[in-house]
Scaffold this motif. Sequence first.
Motif, PDB file in Angstrom:
ATOM      1  N   PRO A 187      11.026   6.657 -10.065  1.00 38.58           N
ATOM      2  CA  PRO A 187       9.947   7.742 -10.278  1.00 38.58           C
ATOM      3  C   PRO A 187       8.868   7.844  -9.409  1.00 38.58           C
ATOM      4  N   ALA A 188       8.751   6.635  -8.721  1.00 40.03           N
ATOM      5  CA  ALA A 188       7.594   6.393  -7.437  1.00 40.03           C
ATOM      6  C   ALA A 188       8.023   7.647  -6.373  1.00 40.03           C
ATOM      7  N   PHE A 189       9.041   7.895  -6.113  1.00 38.20           N
ATOM      8  CA  PHE A 189       9.546   9.209  -5.228  1.00 38.20           C
ATOM      9  C   PHE A 189       9.185  10.407  -5.849  1.00 38.20           C
ATOM     10  N   ARG A 190       7.844  10.824  -5.533  1.00 39.60           N
ATOM     11  CA  ARG A 190       7.467  12.078  -6.083  1.00 39.60           C
ATOM     12  C   ARG A 190       6.342  12.848  -5.502  1.00 39.60           C
ATOM     13  N   GLU A 191       6.092  12.341  -4.111  1.00 39.80           N
ATOM     14  CA  GLU A 191       5.058  13.246  -3.336  1.00 39.80           C
ATOM     15  C   GLU A 191       5.790  14.172  -2.168  1.00 39.80           C
ATOM     16  N   ILE A 192       5.231  15.450  -1.998  1.00 42.60           N
ATOM     17  CA  ILE A 192       5.523  16.430  -1.196  1.00 42.60           C
ATOM     18  C   ILE A 192       4.222  16.749  -0.646  1.00 42.60           C
ATOM     19  N   SER A 193       3.811  16.241   0.623  1.00 39.57           N
ATOM     20  CA  SER A 193       2.516  16.353   1.212  1.00 39.57           C
ATOM     21  C   SER A 193       2.529  17.504   1.965  1.00 39.57           C
ATOM     22  N   MET A 194       2.230  18.643   1.829  1.00 44.09           N
ATOM     23  CA  MET A 194       2.200  19.785   2.471  1.00 44.09           C
ATOM     24  C   MET A 194       0.882  20.816   2.345  1.00 44.09           C
ATOM     25  N   GLY A 195       0.550  21.338   3.267  1.00 45.55           N
ATOM     26  CA  GLY A 195      -0.591  22.372   3.019  1.00 45.55           C
ATOM     27  C   GLY A 195      -1.836  21.932   3.602  1.00 45.55           C
ATOM     28  N   MET A 196      -2.657  22.637   4.390  1.00 48.83           N
ATOM     29  CA  MET A 196      -4.036  22.210   4.606  1.00 48.83           C
ATOM     30  C   MET A 196      -4.999  23.303   4.626  1.00 48.83           C
ATOM     31  N   SER A 197      -6.191  23.317   4.987  1.00 46.86           N
ATOM     32  CA  SER A 197      -7.100  24.264   4.642  1.00 46.86           C
ATOM     33  C   SER A 197      -6.872  25.786   4.794  1.00 46.86           C
ATOM     34  N   SER A 198      -6.004  25.853   5.674  1.00 45.23           N
ATOM     35  CA  SER A 198      -5.655  27.491   5.926  1.00 45.23           C
ATOM     36  C   SER A 198      -4.483  27.822   5.129  1.00 45.23           C
ATOM     37  N   ASP A 199      -3.557  26.964   4.695  1.00 46.90           N
ATOM     38  CA  ASP A 199      -2.264  27.521   3.980  1.00 46.90           C
ATOM     39  C   ASP A 199      -2.091  26.806   2.606  1.00 46.90           C
ATOM     40  N   TYR A 200      -3.044  26.184   2.131  1.00 48.19           N
ATOM     41  CA  TYR A 200      -2.755  25.143   0.867  1.00 48.19           C
ATOM     42  C   TYR A 200      -2.387  25.897  -0.212  1.00 48.19           C
ATOM     43  N   LEU A 210       0.209  16.997  -2.581  1.00 51.04           N
ATOM     44  CA  LEU A 210      -0.786  16.443  -1.681  1.00 51.04           C
ATOM     45  C   LEU A 210      -1.234  17.509  -0.717  1.00 51.04           C
ATOM     46  N   ILE A 211      -2.185  18.027  -0.954  1.00 52.75           N
ATOM     47  CA  ILE A 211      -2.712  19.080   0.371  1.00 52.75           C
ATOM     48  C   ILE A 211      -4.074  18.229   1.294  1.00 52.75           C
ATOM     49  N   ARG A 212      -4.011  18.502   2.430  1.00 50.07           N
ATOM     50  CA  ARG A 212      -4.564  17.858   3.214  1.00 50.07           C
ATOM     51  C   ARG A 212      -5.758  18.556   3.839  1.00 50.07           C
ATOM     52  N   VAL A 213      -7.110  18.410   3.325  1.00 53.44           N
ATOM     53  CA  VAL A 213      -7.894  19.531   3.757  1.00 53.44           C
ATOM     54  C   VAL A 213      -9.131  18.736   4.408  1.00 53.44           C
ATOM     55  N   GLY A 214      -9.389  19.053   5.387  1.00 49.52           N
ATOM     56  CA  GLY A 214     -10.650  18.448   6.170  1.00 49.52           C
ATOM     57  C   GLY A 214     -11.847  19.647   6.302  1.00 49.52           C
ATOM     58  N   SER A 215     -11.621  20.505   7.402  1.00 51.72           N
ATOM     59  CA  SER A 215     -12.675  21.362   7.877  1.00 51.72           C
ATOM     60  C   SER A 215     -13.249  22.172   6.495  1.00 51.72           C
ATOM     61  N   ALA A 216     -12.451  22.492   5.547  1.00 51.46           N
ATOM     62  CA  ALA A 216     -13.065  23.252   4.423  1.00 51.46           C
ATOM     63  C   ALA A 216     -13.880  22.433   3.564  1.00 51.46           C
ATOM     64  N   ILE A 217     -13.722  21.193   3.615  1.00 56.04           N
ATOM     65  CA  ILE A 217     -14.693  20.364   2.956  1.00 56.04           C
ATOM     66  C   ILE A 217     -15.946  19.764   3.890  1.00 56.04           C
ATOM     67  N   PHE A 218     -15.465  19.367   4.990  1.00 55.76           N
ATOM     68  CA  PHE A 218     -16.576  18.772   5.788  1.00 55.76           C
ATOM     69  C   PHE A 218     -17.311  19.724   6.819  1.00 55.76           C
TER      70      PHE A 218
END
Length: 228
Positions: A187-200, A210-218
């Motif tokens: 069950p630990a295999f559960r993550e799909i990390s994709m999407g950033m500020s422009s396409d999340y 998991l969405i990875r957002v930087g500029s839209a936060i900082f």
Amino acid sequence: MSVADNLRYFENQLQGTRARLVAVTKTHPVERLQEAYDAGARLFGENKVQEMVAKQPELPADIEWHLIGHLQTNKVKYIAPFVHTIQSVDSLKLLQEIEKQAAKHTRVIECLLQFHVAEEETKSGLSLAEAEEMLQSDAYQAMRHVRVTGVMGIATNTTDEAQLRREFAELRGYFELLQTRYFAQQPAFREISMGMSSDYQLALAEGSTLIRVGSAIFGARNYGTVES
């Protein structure tokens, strides 16, 4: 808007999904990261080992640090004592080094397999065949200090939503296939990390966890103050 306001906005966007927010902190000073922490952020993503190593001691110990940029094997040792997840595993050689360094600290480091789904050849990542070869290898089977918990991908830098959806769907397909073939009882295999500020939003629609957002936060990054 403040960092706290921006974080609240994204947390609201994630309501009703199973996705979590990774605040991408590259080039931003510790003070801004502390603002995010004080507003409730606990998952911080850094692209460069040097930056992560410099910032980690200056911030609270309960931060979950994710390395999201390309990682050279000779730099794993610097983050092995504290990194929670390495999202950018793109070779067996790298995974073996993570295993070796994690063992020295009696830790288990979580890892995501990075797939190449974008059109740009400059973006790194595994093919499905390479990932399966890795997971079937004796070397991987013997590992006790890494835990593969999902997949990561970076989409093409484009405004073509149909293409972005295709690439996100492709990554989700890799996740589902690997889950069925290799991680059905994990069950630990559960993550799909994709999407950033422009396409999340498109990534969320395709199942991102998991969405990875930087500029839209900082705000805009200040590359002039950070060593490469």
